[in-house]
Design an enzyme around this catalytic site. Sequence first.
Site, PDB file in Angstrom:
ATOM      1  N   LYS A 126      30.724   9.461  13.305  1.00  0.00           N
ATOM      2  CA  LYS A 126      30.687  10.202  14.581  1.00  0.00           C
ATOM      3  C   LYS A 126      29.605  11.260  14.454  1.00  0.00           C
ATOM      4  CE  LYS A 126      32.840  10.408  18.573  1.00  0.00           C
ATOM      5  NZ  LYS A 126      33.482   9.348  19.365  1.00  0.00           N
ATOM      6  N   ASP A 166      29.532   9.244  23.846  1.00  0.00           N
ATOM      7  CA  ASP A 166      30.860   9.876  23.894  1.00  0.00           C
ATOM      8  C   ASP A 166      30.723  10.962  24.969  1.00  0.00           C
ATOM      9  OD1 ASP A 166      33.592  10.086  22.335  1.00  0.00           O
ATOM     10  OD2 ASP A 166      32.951  12.152  22.514  1.00  0.00           O
TER      11      ASP A 166
HETATM   12  P1  NDP Z   1      32.333  12.002  29.745  1.00  0.00           P
HETATM   13  O1  NDP Z   1      31.397  13.034  29.278  1.00  0.00           O
HETATM   14  O2  NDP Z   1      31.826  10.862  30.560  1.00  0.00           O
HETATM   15  O3  NDP Z   1      33.525  12.668  30.562  1.00  0.00           O
HETATM   16  C1  NDP Z   1      34.359  13.631  29.979  1.00  0.00           C
HETATM   17  C2  NDP Z   1      35.321  14.149  31.018  1.00  0.00           C
HETATM   18  O4  NDP Z   1      36.279  14.988  30.403  1.00  0.00           O
HETATM   19  C3  NDP Z   1      34.640  14.982  32.079  1.00  0.00           C
HETATM   20  O5  NDP Z   1      35.365  14.872  33.276  1.00  0.00           O
HETATM   21  C4  NDP Z   1      34.743  16.387  31.495  1.00  0.00           C
HETATM   22  O6  NDP Z   1      34.694  17.406  32.463  1.00  0.00           O
HETATM   23  C5  NDP Z   1      36.110  16.336  30.857  1.00  0.00           C
HETATM   24  N1  NDP Z   1      36.138  17.261  29.712  1.00  0.00           N
HETATM   25  C6  NDP Z   1      35.346  17.231  28.612  1.00  0.00           C
HETATM   26  N2  NDP Z   1      35.633  18.237  27.781  1.00  0.00           N
HETATM   27  C7  NDP Z   1      36.610  18.922  28.378  1.00  0.00           C
HETATM   28  C8  NDP Z   1      37.332  20.067  28.008  1.00  0.00           C
HETATM   29  N3  NDP Z   1      37.095  20.719  26.861  1.00  0.00           N
HETATM   30  N4  NDP Z   1      38.296  20.491  28.857  1.00  0.00           N
HETATM   31  C9  NDP Z   1      38.552  19.837  30.025  1.00  0.00           C
HETATM   32  N5  NDP Z   1      37.886  18.736  30.435  1.00  0.00           N
HETATM   33  C10 NDP Z   1      36.938  18.289  29.612  1.00  0.00           C
HETATM   34  O7  NDP Z   1      33.063  11.476  28.421  1.00  0.00           O
HETATM   35  P2  NDP Z   1      33.884  10.136  28.205  1.00  0.00           P
HETATM   36  O8  NDP Z   1      34.569   9.741  29.445  1.00  0.00           O
HETATM   37  O9  NDP Z   1      33.000   9.176  27.527  1.00  0.00           O
HETATM   38  O10 NDP Z   1      34.950  10.616  27.112  1.00  0.00           O
HETATM   39  C11 NDP Z   1      36.253  11.096  27.460  1.00  0.00           C
HETATM   40  C12 NDP Z   1      37.181  10.960  26.263  1.00  0.00           C
HETATM   41  O11 NDP Z   1      37.249   9.590  25.868  1.00  0.00           O
HETATM   42  C13 NDP Z   1      36.745  11.724  25.002  1.00  0.00           C
HETATM   43  O12 NDP Z   1      37.897  12.150  24.311  1.00  0.00           O
HETATM   44  C14 NDP Z   1      36.043  10.646  24.190  1.00  0.00           C
HETATM   45  O13 NDP Z   1      36.019  10.956  22.810  1.00  0.00           O
HETATM   46  C15 NDP Z   1      36.933   9.455  24.494  1.00  0.00           C
HETATM   47  N6  NDP Z   1      36.360   8.147  24.231  1.00  0.00           N
HETATM   48  C16 NDP Z   1      35.202   7.762  24.857  1.00  0.00           C
HETATM   49  C17 NDP Z   1      34.676   6.504  24.601  1.00  0.00           C
HETATM   50  C18 NDP Z   1      33.489   5.995  25.339  1.00  0.00           C
HETATM   51  O14 NDP Z   1      33.212   4.800  25.217  1.00  0.00           O
HETATM   52  N7  NDP Z   1      32.792   6.781  26.121  1.00  0.00           N
HETATM   53  C19 NDP Z   1      35.294   5.599  23.610  1.00  0.00           C
HETATM   54  C20 NDP Z   1      36.552   6.073  23.081  1.00  0.00           C
HETATM   55  C21 NDP Z   1      37.022   7.313  23.370  1.00  0.00           C
HETATM   56  P3  NDP Z   1      33.337  18.246  32.670  1.00  0.00           P
HETATM   57  O15 NDP Z   1      32.494  17.394  33.569  1.00  0.00           O
HETATM   58  O16 NDP Z   1      33.786  19.519  33.272  1.00  0.00           O
HETATM   59  O17 NDP Z   1      32.754  18.429  31.301  1.00  0.00           O
END
Ligand code: NDP
Length: 453
Positions: A126, A166
């Site tokens: 990671k 991510d």
């Molecule tokens: P994105 O950046 O596309 O979206 C993240 C979302 O979560 C946004 O809506 C963001 O809001 C919100 N968010 C992020 N950090 C925080 C925080 N500290 N508090 C509140 N809201 C938060 O990321 P992903 O959708 O790719 O990832 C989301 C989750 O899924 C993560 O935990 C990631 O590790 C996990 N994941 C992702 C994979 C992938 O293929 N992308 C694979 C496996 C797991 P804002 O716009 O305000 O930042």
Amino acid sequence: MSEFVKNLMSQVKAKNPSEPEFHQAVYEVASSLSLVLEKHPEYRKEKILERIIEPERVIMFRVPWVDDQGEVQVNRGFRIEMNSAIGPYKGGLRFHPSVNLGILKFLAFEQVFKNSLTTLPMGGGKGGSDFDPKGKSDGEVMRFCQSFMSELFRHIGPDTDVPAGDIGVGGREIGYLFGQYKKLRNEFTGVLTGKGLNWGGSLIRPEATGYGAVYFAAEMLATRNQTLEGKKCLVSGSGNVAQFTIEKILHLGGKPLTISDSNGYIYDEAGIDYAKLKFIMDLKNVRRGRVNEYADKFKTATYVALDPSVDSNPLWNHKADCAFPSATQNEINGKDAANLLKNGVYVVSEGANMPSTIEAIEQFLDAKILYGPGKAANAGGVSTSGLEMSQNSLRLSWSREEVDQRLHNIMKSIHKTCVETAAKYGTPGNYVNGANIGGFVKVANAMLDQGIV
Ligand code: NDP
């Protein structure tokens, strides 16, 4: 807590101070593994767990770049190469101001077990940076990505370490990172996954994590002869994972009710339909706006701003059947878990990594609900990255249907492994033990075979 886990945790805390998320991830896995270590003294003798919790390599580097005002900015870059026993390091890059060593170590640690569960030959890694892409111009994001890759390129490669996206790293960032890698190495290889479709990417990769989390929920429901049809679903986040979770819930006849970002959440009592999802995708992926705009547009929705002084998240306090946390780590605490259970939620499928605290998990397990931990439920993303690597090696592109079918089969197989492993170790229905043990055994056996390295 067993004596072994107690001793291990005191060593982990002493050696890795100020890394609470890493401690939490190790604790959860070690608690499950007590069951295996009792049956397999060879793992204890060869110190497999003690070796798995120590990254094979940690790279930390300076990322200087120039913003649109001509000011020099300095961020910190990281890559954790955690374990390569069963394949090249594989895992995403996260760009978010909260990124630090401990968070990336927890993510890399989880990734080892998740990748093993997929049945594909991928080790765990990671990386990322404390860079915040929010509010930055495309030019700033490009210059940052180029600087980041100017160091990272010497540590990665298609047979060494293959990063992906991510939080904060989507198609735009992968494009800039890939472009810089190609320029520095003068080679076109599958060194990153999540690439654009016309330059080596795979169909279904953007959809895969969200789709996979819903396929996993459907498999869990099938153990009770139920489907997602008509089920009310709470979804957090509004990024990549949340968007495609909502899309697949709709495909399977469920009713998504919520989305959120770090400022607040919306609750739409009429449900989020395809037209509303299209609006969300445009809002988040093109206009890069905030979710409160959804409530301005659709009058059936209410927006609630996040109140940091409150110790629970009201998003998790609505009547529903299923919850799909898809934002970030520790977004469901003990109070939130109690609210979910009180409101009738009996399926939790984690799209995010480690979104539930230890207290929340304990409640889900005690209540014997269908609780699918992230390392199993969100493994669809990395699985499809693995399929992208295969297509790159073959220099072939599979059709949308073919990739989706493979993804679906992998999610079914992960579910089966969890169910069978949990039962084998005397804890039927416990997907946490099933995922942790199921993921561990393959890596542990490979480490035994490969000697003390
Ligand atoms: P994105 O950046 O596309 O979206 C993240 C979302 O979560 C946004 O809506 C963001 O809001 C919100 N968010 C992020 N950090 C925080 C925080 N500290 N508090 C509140 N809201 C938060 O990321 P992903 O959708 O790719 O990832 C989301 C989750 O899924 C993560 O935990 C990631 O590790 C996990 N994941 C992702 C994979 C992938 O293929 N992308 C694979 C496996 C797991 P804002 O716009 O305000 O930042």
